[in-house]
Enzyme design. Structure first.
Site, PDB file in Angstrom:
ATOM      1  N   GLU A  71     -52.652   1.873  19.796  1.00  0.00           N
ATOM      2  CA  GLU A  71     -53.109   2.129  21.179  1.00  0.00           C
ATOM      3  C   GLU A  71     -53.562   3.579  21.358  1.00  0.00           C
ATOM      4  O   GLU A  71     -53.333   4.196  22.386  1.00  0.00           O
ATOM      5  CB  GLU A  71     -52.032   1.734  22.197  1.00  0.00           C
ATOM      6  CG  GLU A  71     -51.830   0.222  22.221  1.00  0.00           C
ATOM      7  CD  GLU A  71     -50.913  -0.267  23.315  1.00  0.00           C
ATOM      8  OE1 GLU A  71     -50.800   0.407  24.349  1.00  0.00           O
ATOM      9  OE2 GLU A  71     -50.317  -1.342  23.128  1.00  0.00           O
TER      10      GLU A  71
HETATM   11  C1  LIG Z   1     -48.338  -2.902  13.807  1.00  0.00           C
HETATM   12  C2  LIG Z   1     -49.745  -2.707  14.253  1.00  0.00           C
HETATM   13  C3  LIG Z   1     -50.215  -3.387  15.354  1.00  0.00           C
HETATM   14  C4  LIG Z   1     -51.548  -3.247  15.769  1.00  0.00           C
HETATM   15  N1  LIG Z   1     -52.022  -4.023  16.788  1.00  0.00           N
HETATM   16  C5  LIG Z   1     -53.365  -4.016  17.043  1.00  0.00           C
HETATM   17  C6  LIG Z   1     -53.940  -4.967  17.947  1.00  0.00           C
HETATM   18  O1  LIG Z   1     -53.237  -5.783  18.551  1.00  0.00           O
HETATM   19  N2  LIG Z   1     -55.281  -4.960  18.113  1.00  0.00           N
HETATM   20  C7  LIG Z   1     -56.098  -4.068  17.481  1.00  0.00           C
HETATM   21  O2  LIG Z   1     -57.304  -4.111  17.688  1.00  0.00           O
HETATM   22  N3  LIG Z   1     -55.587  -3.145  16.630  1.00  0.00           N
HETATM   23  C8  LIG Z   1     -54.255  -3.101  16.386  1.00  0.00           C
HETATM   24  N4  LIG Z   1     -53.723  -2.204  15.485  1.00  0.00           N
HETATM   25  C9  LIG Z   1     -54.591  -1.203  14.893  1.00  0.00           C
HETATM   26  C10 LIG Z   1     -54.299   0.198  15.379  1.00  0.00           C
HETATM   27  O3  LIG Z   1     -54.738   0.334  16.703  1.00  0.00           O
HETATM   28  C11 LIG Z   1     -54.944   1.168  14.378  1.00  0.00           C
HETATM   29  O4  LIG Z   1     -54.083   1.239  13.269  1.00  0.00           O
HETATM   30  C12 LIG Z   1     -55.203   2.534  14.958  1.00  0.00           C
HETATM   31  O5  LIG Z   1     -56.243   2.454  15.877  1.00  0.00           O
HETATM   32  C13 LIG Z   1     -55.569   3.550  13.900  1.00  0.00           C
HETATM   33  O6  LIG Z   1     -56.603   3.088  13.104  1.00  0.00           O
HETATM   34  P1  LIG Z   1     -56.472   3.127  11.508  1.00  0.00           P
HETATM   35  O7  LIG Z   1     -55.136   2.628  11.174  1.00  0.00           O
HETATM   36  O8  LIG Z   1     -57.627   2.466  10.911  1.00  0.00           O
HETATM   37  O9  LIG Z   1     -56.490   4.685  11.178  1.00  0.00           O
HETATM   38  P2  LIG Z   1     -57.777   5.590  10.896  1.00  0.00           P
HETATM   39  O10 LIG Z   1     -58.704   5.498  12.045  1.00  0.00           O
HETATM   40  O11 LIG Z   1     -58.291   5.313   9.545  1.00  0.00           O
HETATM   41  O12 LIG Z   1     -57.102   7.030  10.936  1.00  0.00           O
HETATM   42  C14 LIG Z   1     -56.316   7.557   9.870  1.00  0.00           C
HETATM   43  C15 LIG Z   1     -55.725   8.876  10.342  1.00  0.00           C
HETATM   44  O13 LIG Z   1     -56.767   9.787  10.688  1.00  0.00           O
HETATM   45  C16 LIG Z   1     -56.643  10.196  12.047  1.00  0.00           C
HETATM   46  N5  LIG Z   1     -57.998  10.299  12.618  1.00  0.00           N
HETATM   47  C17 LIG Z   1     -58.958   9.345  12.635  1.00  0.00           C
HETATM   48  N6  LIG Z   1     -60.065   9.802  13.238  1.00  0.00           N
HETATM   49  C18 LIG Z   1     -59.802  11.083  13.602  1.00  0.00           C
HETATM   50  C19 LIG Z   1     -60.550  12.099  14.259  1.00  0.00           C
HETATM   51  N7  LIG Z   1     -61.805  11.909  14.686  1.00  0.00           N
HETATM   52  N8  LIG Z   1     -59.957  13.280  14.479  1.00  0.00           N
HETATM   53  C20 LIG Z   1     -58.683  13.498  14.092  1.00  0.00           C
HETATM   54  N9  LIG Z   1     -57.936  12.592  13.464  1.00  0.00           N
HETATM   55  C21 LIG Z   1     -58.483  11.398  13.213  1.00  0.00           C
HETATM   56  C22 LIG Z   1     -55.809   9.120  12.715  1.00  0.00           C
HETATM   57  O14 LIG Z   1     -55.122   9.605  13.859  1.00  0.00           O
HETATM   58  C23 LIG Z   1     -54.855   8.747  11.594  1.00  0.00           C
HETATM   59  O15 LIG Z   1     -53.826   9.684  11.545  1.00  0.00           O
HETATM   60  C24 LIG Z   1     -52.395  -2.339  15.075  1.00  0.00           C
HETATM   61  C25 LIG Z   1     -51.905  -1.622  13.988  1.00  0.00           C
HETATM   62  C26 LIG Z   1     -50.613  -1.829  13.551  1.00  0.00           C
HETATM   63  C27 LIG Z   1     -50.148  -1.091  12.321  1.00  0.00           C
END
Ligand SMILES: Cc1cc2nc3c(=O)[nH]c(=O)nc-3n(C[C@H](O)[C@H](O)[C@H](O)COP(=O)(O)OP(=O)(O)OC[C@H]3O[C@@H](n4cnc5c(N)ncnc54)[C@H](O)[C@@H]3O)c2cc1C
Length: 644
Positions: free
Chosen positions: A428
């Protein structure tokens, strides 16, 4: 199996443009937090603390009472943790109780609870089982009901809300294997078609980490409509029946915590979705998702405040009786400071959530920054609180509840809470993304008056116009930052011992605005790249908001006669603790290792320190980082699970 979904190439500029387009630009109502970042402490917007209408409170309290009984008798958190799934009878019971429709209007069969009571209900359920709390929250805070309520047509509301209120579980599907924080890369497509049954879209793509996705009946799916002669296309939101032909849940994901979560990987292969299931216009999907989160984001900090309450209870009960070195461990100062931190911070977390929720219900103020701050602050502080509880419990903090019980001790799941809470800093809106999102609003006033001035692509005439506009704004704004009520010794006197803290908030909000202004003038267009600096600015704002909420809540409790002196003491302790954190953050605004860190990262990425990695093995091997095509169902548990 369909072909691997193509990954769009997206530049940093395009990614920012996508986020910017989804941003709500207009501010029709006052915003306490926005003003705070501009150096204007508008206590009048939050004090006296808003209160629920009598009828809302009566209905809310009645529901909480039956929900409490349900949690105590029919939710077995230990069993959910052990079996890594929520028993069907628990979900059926929640449906019978109406818990799926807490936030849905009564005219559609829901309970029509206010945001305040909805959040309290989630904190209560979350204390019984964080996985059940997450199921209800994903269903109502980000799932189908909320976007329909805000953007749905009357026909959509009539068709779906009664189902969602009583029987149907929903899920929100935005994330993809290659799309996390950056929705500009979204690859799932929705191609408009016209067939015998009418206008429709055909969806293709893969959605990852779909909370509730394994058991859901209805999905909100974000997919990209290609631009065409007839429309501009773009990321668009759809309500999709989860049993539509072409949808498969290919994997049930397992996590560090929230083991009962029915979270999956869902593939869409030529899934026909009737055009009338599109929510809002084409291209409005991200705006809809972000607007949904304006209040949806409050659920998560509500659960965090609930977690803080539980940690406080366990810390009190355990540290008061566990004797080491001649006395209860709570009496050793090193442990005592942790307990004080847990108590004071829990008071502030509840103050933040209740204030923001009540403001959302009142609808007098714009609370989008407050909700974002609550999410950021709640998830970070609850993590620290749980970590301190594990430390206070010593070895027992690290032991599982089942193991403790097997040895005949009380089954306290402290380590589980730590694992369950960890995800709150990631989903979120991760902490890093929340920092950027809030910082964007904090510097908005500067960008909107100086935007053209700092844009190298703008003409001299545009820059001159922007210069005049900026001059006018700053001529009015800057003098207001020099002095304020925080310098008058008697202001906020009715707050007693807390008056000094409110004066501090007033003075510090002006200092914060001056620091932001100084940074804007120094870095101009490069400001957005200064993430560490912006993160500290936002963290200071979060502390100031939490201090304000704590003081206002303490004063409310004093005037209503509910634990007034104790509330003032907790608020006082919290404010003193927060002020130390704020002073440290200010110190690190200008004295830090940011430049040095950047050079170290360059070295790490160039492999210059790879020698440091010698002497270990890497059990993760050499597999791909991101799967293009995912395997089919492998076990009984990996396929769709339907609940009666
Ligand atoms: C248990 C669980 C439940 C979830 N439920 C849902 C759901 O119901 N629906 C849904 O759509 N998604 C869901 N998600 C997805 C979740 O919202 C994403 O994991 C989250 O948005 C982060 O994306 P990512 O994991 O791909 O990380 P990435 O975007 O790959 O980021 C990796 C790291 O880099 C940082 N980062 C990325 N971009 C930047 C930037 N521009 N500047 C600085 N730092 C940055 C991030 O903060 C993170 O620390 C869920 C995930 C989990 C693990």
């Amino acid at each position: 199996m369909s072909a691997p979904t193509q990954r769009p190439k997206v530049t940093a500029h395009e990614a920012r443009q996508t986020a910017e387009a989804a941003r709500e630009r207009d501010w029709h109502k006052p915003s306490f937090a926005k003003e705070l970042f501009l150096g204007r402490f508008r206590l009048d917007l939050v004090h006296p603390h808003p209160l629920p209408a009598e009828e809302d409170a009566r209905r809310g309290d009645a529901f909480l009472a039956s929900l409490r009984t349900f949690c105590e008798t029919r939710i077995d958190g230990a069993r959910i943790e052990r079996e890594a799934r929520i028993p069907d009878e628990t979900i059926t019971g929640l449906k019978e109780l109406g818990a799926l429709g807490m936030k849905i209007d009564r005219k559609y069969g829901g309970l029509g609870l206010t945001q305040l009571y909805y959040n309290r209900a989630l904190a209560l359920v979350g204390s019984a089982s964080p996985a059940v709390g997450a199921l209800l929250s994903a269903h109502q805070s980000i799932g189908v009901p909320q976007p329909l309520k805000l953007f749905g047509t009357q026909e959509q509301k009539d068709a779906f809300l009664p189902r969602l209120a009583r029987t149907d579980i929903s899920a929100f599907l935005l994330t993809e294997p290659d799309v996390g924080s950056d929705p500009a890369r979204l690859a799932t497509t929705a191609v408009p078609v016209r067939d015998d049954e009418g206008d429709a879209y055909v969806l293709d793509g893969v959605k990852l980490w779909t909370t509730n996705g394994v058991v859901a009946d209805l999905l909100v799916v974000m997919a990209r409509v290609p631009a065409s002669d007839g429309g501009r296309g773009g990321i668009t939101a759809f309500v999709v029946e989860a049993d539509s032909p072409g949808i498969t849940v290919e994997h049930r994901n397992a996590f560090m915590g929230l083991r009962g979560l029915e979270n999956g990987l869902t593939r869409f292969h030529r899934v026909r979705v009737p055009a009338e299931n599109r929510i809002g216009p084409e291209g409005a999907g991200l705006k809809i998702a972000l607007t949904t989160l304006n209040t949806g984001r409050l659920s998560l900090p509500a659960a965090c405040a609930g977690a803080g309450k539980w940690c406080l209870k366990i810390a009190r009960e355990w540290a008061g009786v566990r004797e080491q070195w001649g006395g209860p461990v709570a009496r050793h100062e090193a442990v005592g400071t942790k307990i004080s931190f847990i108590a004071a911070t829990t008071f502030a977390l509840e103050a933040v959530v209740d204030l923001a929720s009540q403001m959302a219900d009142e609808d007098r103020n714009d609370i989008r920054i407050e909700a974002a701050l609550a999410k950021l602050y709640g998830s970070e502080m609850a993590w620290l609180i749980a970590d301190e509880l594990v430390q206070i419990r010593g070895g027992r903090g690290y032991e599982t509840a089942d193991s403790l019980a097997a040895r005949g001790e009380r089954a306290v799941p402290a380590e589980q809470l730590l694992r369950d809470l960890r995800i709150n800093r990631i989903f979120e809106g991760s902490t890093e993304i929340m920092h950027l999102l809030i910082a964007r609003e904090a510097v908005d006033a500067h960008l909107s008056v100086a935007g053209d001035l700092i844009d190298p692509g703008k003409s001299f005439a545009d820059k001159a116009k922007a210069g005049a506009r900026a001059g006018g704004f700053y001529a009015r704004w800057l003098p207001g930052l020099v002095t304020g009520s925080g310098q008058l010794p008697h202001s906020y006197g009715e707050f007693g011992v807390l008056a000094g803290h409110l004066r501090y908030v007033e003075r510090t909000s002006r200092k914060l605005a001056r620091s932001t202004f100084y940074a804007m003038s120094r870095w101009q267009g490069r400001m957005e790249l200064k993430q560490a600096f912006l993160g500290r600015i936002v963290d200071i704002g979060a502390e100031l908001f939490a201090m304000s909420a704590a003081c206002v809540r303490a004063e409310l409790l004093r005037t209503t006669g509910d634990h007034g002196p104790e509330a003032h003491q907790l608020a006082d302790a919290f404010c003193h603790q927060a002020r130390l954190r704020i002073e440290e953050l200010f110190g690190r605004l200008w004295s830090n290792t940011d430049d040095l860190d950047r050079r170290v990262v360059d070295g790490v990425l160039a492999g210059r320190y790879a020698w440091l990695e010698a002497g270990i093995v890497d059990p993760s091997g050499e597999g791909p980082w991101i799967a293009d095509a995912t395997p089919g169902p492998s076990t009984e548990q990996d396929v769709h699970r339907r609940i009666p």
